[in-house]
Design a protein around this motif. Structure first.
Motif, short mmCIF file in Angstrom:
data_model
loop_
_atom_site.label_atom_id
_atom_site.label_comp_id
_atom_site.label_asym_id
_atom_site.label_seq_id
_atom_site.Cartn_x
_atom_site.Cartn_y
_atom_site.Cartn_z
N ARG A 53 -9.80 7.50 -2.78
CA ARG A 53 -9.96 8.65 -2.32
C ARG A 53 -11.25 9.25 -2.46
O ARG A 53 -12.07 8.87 -3.20
CB ARG A 53 -8.68 9.37 -2.84
CG ARG A 53 -7.23 8.91 -2.30
CD ARG A 53 -6.30 9.42 -2.97
NE ARG A 53 -4.83 8.74 -2.55
CZ ARG A 53 -3.87 8.79 -3.24
NH1 ARG A 53 -3.76 9.32 -4.26
NH2 ARG A 53 -2.82 8.00 -2.74
N HIS A 92 0.77 -1.35 -0.09
CA HIS A 92 0.07 -0.13 0.01
C HIS A 92 0.92 1.38 -0.14
O HIS A 92 0.64 2.33 -0.74
CB HIS A 92 -0.95 -0.13 1.13
CG HIS A 92 -1.83 1.08 1.46
ND1 HIS A 92 -2.99 1.35 0.71
CD2 HIS A 92 -1.70 2.22 2.27
CE1 HIS A 92 -3.41 2.63 1.26
NE2 HIS A 92 -2.49 3.13 1.96
N GLN A 93 1.96 1.19 0.85
CA GLN A 93 2.91 2.25 0.79
C GLN A 93 3.36 2.59 -0.68
O GLN A 93 3.25 3.72 -1.19
CB GLN A 93 4.03 2.00 1.62
CG GLN A 93 3.82 2.28 3.16
CD GLN A 93 4.03 3.49 3.54
OE1 GLN A 93 5.20 4.05 3.55
NE2 GLN A 93 3.17 4.31 4.20
N SER A 113 -2.30 7.16 4.63
CA SER A 113 -2.49 7.27 3.08
C SER A 113 -3.76 6.37 3.17
O SER A 113 -4.13 5.60 3.78
CB SER A 113 -1.40 6.75 2.60
OG SER A 113 -1.09 5.26 3.29
N HIS A 123 -5.65 4.55 -0.25
CA HIS A 123 -5.43 4.01 -1.69
C HIS A 123 -6.16 4.94 -2.88
O HIS A 123 -7.25 5.34 -2.58
CB HIS A 123 -5.95 2.63 -2.02
CG HIS A 123 -5.73 1.90 -2.97
ND1 HIS A 123 -6.42 2.05 -4.26
CD2 HIS A 123 -4.86 0.66 -3.26
CE1 HIS A 123 -5.50 1.28 -5.21
NE2 HIS A 123 -4.87 0.23 -4.57
N PRO A 124 -5.39 5.16 -3.99
CA PRO A 124 -6.14 6.12 -4.93
C PRO A 124 -7.33 5.74 -5.25
O PRO A 124 -8.16 6.65 -5.65
CB PRO A 124 -4.85 5.94 -6.04
CG PRO A 124 -3.77 5.34 -5.38
CD PRO A 124 -3.92 4.59 -4.26
N CYS A 156 0.66 4.20 -2.98
CA CYS A 156 0.34 5.57 -2.41
C CYS A 156 1.34 6.71 -2.39
O CYS A 156 1.04 7.94 -2.63
CB CYS A 156 -0.23 5.68 -0.88
SG CYS A 156 -1.77 4.63 -0.78
N GLY A 180 -6.48 1.95 3.60
CA GLY A 180 -5.99 3.17 4.21
C GLY A 180 -5.20 2.72 5.41
O GLY A 180 -5.46 1.63 5.96
#
Length: 206
Positions: free
Chosen positions: A110, A20-21, A104, A106-107, A24, A61
């Protein structure tokens, strides 16, 4: 948002959090990406301060925090310095402030107010522990569009006054944060630069 669950991060989430890092923060210095081992270290040090947003079993997230003393929180510092190279070895169980190391979404998720849910989880923790509030170094993700036009101080001032909108700072201001200072060499990011805003949210119960 009824399908999104906010819970404390657990060891079985670590590998997904590491992936995930990268999704993001694709332009971040890879040394600042948190690995699965880093997330596990954070959970061991301060388990109640680590949160994850789940859509079913999918990590969408995350929020990573530690406790720091006031003199640490408000001095000039870098991201890697204050987080012990993201292991949270700098966590102080007696620290009066919750430090927001990372958040963060995830795109694909959002604009669904997941960050608000994660901030609320942090605020609930602050109230439960009786802490002074929350401090964080916030990347100014919109500044690269204005870097040739104005200095960082003017940019932040315009965002605070509502004359400009920054994708990161503007939502933080709406969540009750105020800008206390500028962190000059906070975190190397190929797109966003090294500067960050030092933002503060004070516990209204104190």
């Amino acid at each position: 948002m009824s399908d999104i669950t906010i819970t404390n991060a657990r060891p079985e989430h670590a590998a997904a959090l590491a992936e995930h890092q990268k999704i993001c923060f694709p332009t971040l210095d890879p040394d600042a990406w948190m690995s699965a081992d880093d997330f596990l270290a954070q959970m061991r040090v301060f388990p109640e301060g680590q949160h994850v947003a789940l859509d079913g079993e999918r990590v969408v997230g995350q929020s990573s925090t530690l406790r720091v003393r006031e003199d640490q929180a408000f001095a000039q510092h870098s991201f890697l310095g204050i987080t012990g190279n993201v292991t949270f070895s700098t966590h102080d169980p007696q620290g009066e402030w919750l430090y927001g190391a990372d958040m963060s979404v995830h795109p694909e998720y959002r604009r669904r107010k997941i960050s608000k849910l994660l901030y609320n989880a942090r605020k609930d923790l602050i109230r439960r522990l009786g802490l002074r509030g929350m401090v964080a170094g916030g990347q100014l993700s919109g500044y690269h569009d204005y870097r040739e036009q104005m200095g960082i101080e003017e940019y932040i001032d315009k965002v605070v006054r509502g004359e400009l909108a920054d994708p990161t700072l503007t939502p933080q201001l709406r969540s009750g944060f105020v800008v206390r200072d500028i962190l000059w060499h906070y975190l190397d990011d190929a797109e966003h630069g090294a500067e960050a805003s030092l933002i503060v949210w004070e516990n209204p119960d104190l």
